[in-house]
Scaffold this motif. Structure first.
Motif, PDB file in Angstrom:
ATOM      1  N   ILE A   1     -13.729  61.025  18.269  1.00  0.00           N
ATOM      2  CA  ILE A   1     -14.179  61.208  16.991  1.00  0.00           C
ATOM      3  C   ILE A   1     -12.935  61.788  16.095  1.00  0.00           C
ATOM      4  O   ILE A   1     -13.073  61.163  14.876  1.00  0.00           O
TER       5      ILE A   1
ATOM      6  N   VAL B   1     -22.859  63.401  19.749  1.00  0.00           N
ATOM      7  CA  VAL B   1     -21.958  62.836  19.019  1.00  0.00           C
ATOM      8  C   VAL B   1     -22.252  63.293  17.449  1.00  0.00           C
ATOM      9  O   VAL B   1     -21.194  63.724  16.850  1.00  0.00           O
TER      10      VAL B   1
ATOM     11  N   LEU C   1     -14.555  62.862  24.048  1.00  0.00           N
ATOM     12  CA  LEU C   1     -15.599  62.711  23.045  1.00  0.00           C
ATOM     13  C   LEU C   1     -15.057  63.193  21.733  1.00  0.00           C
ATOM     14  O   LEU C   1     -14.710  62.474  20.714  1.00  0.00           O
TER      15      LEU C   1
END
Length: 148
Positions: A104, A139, A100
């Protein structure tokens, strides 16, 4: 195999093995998928639309779990946890925190973000990529960390 086919097969299996709880959750998922298809005026949902419905169902159960825990309803907490496990089994494999973070970082470079003011651009670009694979609040938190 489509998600509806998989649900139908698993429902048959749950009926044969007399798993009432699982059967109930599978029926709810199937109904939610069929209702969404009717609402959209389609005969079948795309994978993305199916994922949206599953995510919504999972979120509802997580919210319920939180409310049951706050109310001290241990009987309903266990039921909600079981339902969450069943729904999660139909979700895509979740991304690890490391995967993740990399995604990002790539997205921040793609959109040319440099400060927290660009948070909206980054979030709107990354959420479709991680749909169903990562929790939105995680997130958001990781994007904030990388933009600060």
């Amino acid at each position: 195999m489509s998600l509806l086919d998989r649900l139908n097969n698993d429902m048959k299996q749950a009926m044969k093995s007399k798993e009432k709880e699982k059967l109930s959750v599978l029926r709810m998922l199937k109904a939610a998928l069929q209702n969404e298809a009717i609402k959209l005026g389609k005969s079948a949902l795309s994978e993305d639309e199916e994922l949206t419905v599953l995510s919504r169902e999972l979120k509802q159960r997580k919210d319920s779990l939180h409310e049951f825990e706050n109310a001290g309803r241990s009987d309903l907490v266990e039921k909600a946890k079981t339902e969450i496990e069943i729904v999660q089994s139909y979700m895509p494999k979740p991304l690890t925190e490391e995967e993740l973070r990399e995604l990002i970082a790539e997205t921040i470079k793609e959109v040319g973000a440099s400060s927290k003011a660009d948070m909206g651009k980054v979030m709107s670009a990354i959420m479709p990529k991680v749909k169903g694979k990562a929790d939105g609040s995680l997130v958001n938190q990781l994007v904030r960390q990388q933009l600060s």
